[in-house]
Scaffold this active site. Structure first.
Site, PDB file in Angstrom:
ATOM      1  N   ASP A 288       0.870  -1.159   0.000  1.00  0.00           N
ATOM      2  CA  ASP A 288       0.000   0.000   0.000  1.00  0.00           C
ATOM      3  C   ASP A 288       0.920   1.226   0.000  1.00  0.00           C
ATOM      4  O   ASP A 288       2.138   1.124   0.130  1.00  0.00           O
ATOM      5  CB  ASP A 288      -0.951  -0.031   1.218  1.00  0.00           C
ATOM      6  CG  ASP A 288      -2.186   0.833   0.983  1.00  0.00           C
ATOM      7  OD1 ASP A 288      -3.213   0.600   1.641  1.00  0.00           O
ATOM      8  OD2 ASP A 288      -2.119   1.738   0.119  1.00  0.00           O
TER       9      ASP A 288
HETATM   10  C1  GLC Z   1      -4.327   4.302  -0.182  1.00  0.00           C
HETATM   11  C2  GLC Z   1      -5.224   3.170   0.243  1.00  0.00           C
HETATM   12  C3  GLC Z   1      -5.359   2.076  -0.776  1.00  0.00           C
HETATM   13  C4  GLC Z   1      -5.251   2.674  -2.166  1.00  0.00           C
HETATM   14  C5  GLC Z   1      -3.831   3.189  -2.325  1.00  0.00           C
HETATM   15  C6  GLC Z   1      -3.620   3.852  -3.689  1.00  0.00           C
HETATM   16  O1  GLC Z   1      -3.549   4.708   0.896  1.00  0.00           O
HETATM   17  O2  GLC Z   1      -4.942   2.541   1.485  1.00  0.00           O
HETATM   18  O3  GLC Z   1      -6.618   1.432  -0.558  1.00  0.00           O
HETATM   19  O4  GLC Z   1      -5.523   1.690  -3.147  1.00  0.00           O
HETATM   20  O5  GLC Z   1      -3.472   4.099  -1.298  1.00  0.00           O
HETATM   21  O6  GLC Z   1      -4.411   5.000  -3.780  1.00  0.00           O
END
Ligand code: GLC
Length: 747
Positions: A288
């Site tokens: 993430d």
């Molecule tokens: C965010 C979220 C995740 C998302 C990623 C890209 O922090 O936790 O769900 O897909 O970053 O935006």
């Protein structure tokens, strides 16, 4: 015969996919050969570049990470970009990349297409309330078609985190508290995003997230600690992830949280152990957003070198925005802390995904501006969004059939969300238009009620702001009405990421406004737009009807208006428990019995029981609950046998009759209770459901099948088995189902 429009659209899709079959015409070698030959030419720097993802400027979905991504692309340091959208922009970035890529390896464009790309569907928690698996697959299919038409190759969805704590803002993004329902929804959504053929240019990679158990954050506080037994992890939180592997998902995303002391992003038991070795997952794993760097804050990595080492050794293939793989992997390799084989495996997995999408044949196959214009928000997609939003509506209360409204009634529509077309599409709404494109409740009502003297629209109060200067005008109009409809709830950004609440009442002075309206002595209908369960005990006592509308998306105002006026008969069922008060949380239907189960007011022992002295144990509205404008009666529960041998099956049948005055939809739910086991078992577990359409007066027999596989759990030795013993079956329209029978499982 009532055609299932959803199924027809899915069929049309698959036919069109064959018809247009814009497959990558395979002028290149078969995948394994092609990737092996390409990798043989690649330098270690070029391989590492494939593991690097940066975010396009302007859109961040976390702390600003990474350096200037354009420079990194020019240096050939990037394998993927997130948050770049649109044919034109992604084409520009792809060209910049290819012009600077010695081996012409295309970029992968990822984006959060969670519940729609431009046509926005209900938030996933709301869509799940429809218990409509075909609808879930269709909405993902439409989202993929729109996103692919706009240059997107990969969505960071489905979010499959089981969540039992409504303080957590991200309950809005998942499918609620139940593992069985969550697994079914997860499977359907992957099938929708990826279709049957990733080489078509209207299918995209799905990404199962957040691996794993992110929804179990202590106190519902986002990113907080998760600590649980392996049994709970495997039994409650992992099955939806496994369901997506079974559906053929091509990517996974690790979660921010630790699990029992080990952050997911550096958790080799979880990633290499369960996902890649046990489940044989052959796609790639992305962190993430800066999740790798955060292992330092977790106190699990002493510096970014160790963070990179832990992630690579755990089996994480791509670094989202953190910049650690770019800056540290080569040094880690030279120091022998990671191996070339590990880097090769990560690179291979990513190249294979790019190959599967047909990007090596034509890196611009998702960049057709005419197709983009023709695809985005086309009428059949908006129509599908309306149908799916209608199915998401959950009727929580309807005293004296105050709903549906009648056209000749004078109705005062009030509340901060009565004319809203911004929050209605919810959080994580991708490129959803918040500048007036979505249909507000007021617009939806005005399409139905042409005589404008019959309706008034006044906000009365704001969502959070305490200003009172608008209240009087709203009260004056309400005084002249036959019925009051209050459209209230949360801001869209009060749920979603980084949006935990310690108080889940209606925010601001909305409840105070309701109390003033109540003094007028008129029937009051409360319509809720919210991304989590709210504590509604006062509202349940004082409102005549309550309709849970979640954040219903682009067509939400039409769906709410059509439901209020009976054009749509609500058939949704709660995918998550609504507690009486926050003190009960976590509160979920498939809880354990304890050694002192409290039987309620009838319990002869009122003190020494597992209960509160200031609240009932029961929820305000239980999992699986939802009313209709009609009435469904259950009878004639039958089991094909009173005993089942190991490996056998029994059939369960029940009659369901529509005894009311409206055609309607009912979700018939089957629960099973394992009376005792080598470890304690939940008081019941959902093991099946059927979405039934019944005309008024119609009666149907619904059949289920229970096999011993359905009865398996992790026993005292952590073996996933069914154990002989007594079982109870209950069937009904809610987890409070009280039509019961028993059977025995024998060796
Ligand atoms: C965010 C979220 C995740 C998302 C990623 C890209 O922090 O936790 O769900 O897909 O970053 O935006």
């Amino acid at each position: 015969m009532r055609f299932n429009t959803t199924l027809l659209l899915l069929l049309a899709f698959s036919l069109s996919m064959h018809a247009q079959k814009k497959k990558a015409d395979k002028k290149i070698k078969p995948r394994d050969e092609f990737v092996a030959e390409l990798m043989a030419k690649m330098t270690i720097d070029e391989k590492i570049a494939q593991t690097v993802q940066f975010t396009a400027d302007g859109t961040v979905t976390g702390p600003k990470g990474g350096d200037n991504f354009i420079n990194e692309i020019k240096k050939g340091n990037v394998g993927s970009i997130l948050n770049a959208t649109g044919v034109k922009y992604t084409r520009e970035l792809q060209k910049l990349n290819l012009d600077n890529s010695r081996l012409k390896i295309p970029l992968l464009f990822g984006y959060d297409v969670i519940h729609g790309y431009r046509t926005i569907f209900p938030i996933t928690l709301g869509e799940t309330a429809g218990w409509d698996l075909e609808g879930a697959e269709l909405s993902a299919r439409i989202a993929a078609d729109e996103a692919a038409a706009s240059g997107i190759h990969w969505t960071f969805a489905p979010m499959v985190d089981i969540a039992r704590d409504p303080r957590w803002g991200r309950v809005s993004e998942g499918s609620g508290e139940d593992t069985y329902l969550g697994s079914k929804m997860a499977y359907a959504r992957v099938k929708g995003f990826q279709g049957n053929d990733l080489s078509l240019n209207n299918t995209i990679l799905a990404c199962t997230k957040h691996f794993a158990a992110y929804g179990a954050a202590e106190a519902g506080r986002d990113y907080n600690t998760v600590d649980m037994s392996e049994r709970v992890l495997r039994e409650t939180y992992l099955p939806p992830f496994k369901a997506t592997v079974d559906a053929g998902v091509k990517t996974f995303m690790t979660s921010f949280n630790e699990i029992s002391g080990v952050p997911a992003t550096g958790n080799k038991f979880l990633v290499n152990g369960i996902l890649k070795n046990e489940w044989k997952f052959d796609g790639f794993v992305v962190t993430d957003y800066t999740g790798m760097n955060e292992m330092i804050y977790h106190g699990f990595a002493k510096d970014s070198m160790q963070a990179g080492e832990l992630a690579m050794v755990a089996g994480v293939d791509m670094d989202m925005v953190g910049g650690i793989y770019l800056k540290k992997l080569k040094k880690l390799l030279n120091e022998g802390r990671v191996t070339e084989a590990q880097i090769n495996d990560a690179c291979r997995r990513i190249l294979e995904a790019k190959y599967d999408l047909g990007l090596f044949e034509d890196p611009y196959r998702y960049n057709d501006e005419k197709r983009e214009a023709a695809t985005i928000t086309k009428k059949e997609y908006l129509d599908a969004a309306l149908r799916i939003a209608n199915k998401s509506m959950v009727l929580l209360k309807n005293n004296n059939n105050v709903l549906p409204l009648h056209k000749e009634q004078k109705v005062a529509f009030v509340g901060p969300l009565v004319s809203d077309d911004w929050n209605i599409i919810g959080s994580w709404a991708a490129t959803g238009d918040r500048q007036g494109f979505a249909v507000s409740v007021q617009e939806g009502v005005n399409k139905i009620i042409t005589d404008k003297s019959k309706v008034t629209f006044d906000k009365g109060v704001e969502i959070v702001d305490q200003r009172r200067d608008m209240m009087q005008k709203a009260l004056d109009n309400a005084r002249k009405a036959d019925v009051i409809v209050a459209v209230m709830g949360e801001f869209e950004n009060m749920t979603g990421e980084a949006a935990s609440r310690t108080n889940i009442d209606l925010p601001g002075i909305q409840k105070e406004f309701l109390a003033e309206l109540k003094k007028l002595g008129k029937p009051i209908v409360l319509v809720l737009m919210n991304g989590r369960p709210l504590t509604l005990s006062w509202e349940n006592e004082n409102m005549d009807a309550i309709l849970e509308a979640w954040f219903p998306g682009t067509m939400g105002g039409d769906a709410i208006a059509q439901t209020l006026y009976g054009i749509n008969n609500p058939g949704g069922k709660l995918p998550i428990t609504f507690p009486r008060n926050l003190g009960q949380v976590p509160l979920y239907y498939n809880h354990k019995n304890t050694g002192r189960p409290y039987l309620g007011a009838s319990d002869p022992e009122q003190k020494y029981k597992s209960r509160y002295i200031d609240s009932d144990n029961s929820p305000l509205y239980p999992f699986g609950y939802g009313l209709s404008y009609t009435k469904f009666d259950y009878s004639n529960l039958k089991l094909s046998s009173k005993s089942i041998s190991m490996g056998g099956k029994i059939k369960v049948s029940v009659d369901v009759a529509n005894t009311g005055n409206y055609d309607g939809e009912e979700v018939v739910q089957l629960y099973v209770k394992d009376e005792f086991g080598s470890v304690t078992r939940p008081v019941k577990e959902l093991k099946g459901f059927r979405k039934l359409i019944l005309k008024k007066g119609e009666k149907k027999t619904v059949e289920f099948e229970i096999s011993t596989n359905d009865l398996r759990f992790y026993n005292i030795d952590m073996k996933f088995v069914a154990e002989p013993g007594d079982f109870e079956v209950s069937v009904g329209g809610s987890s409070d189902a009280n039509l019961k029978d028993k059977f025995v499982l024998v060796k």
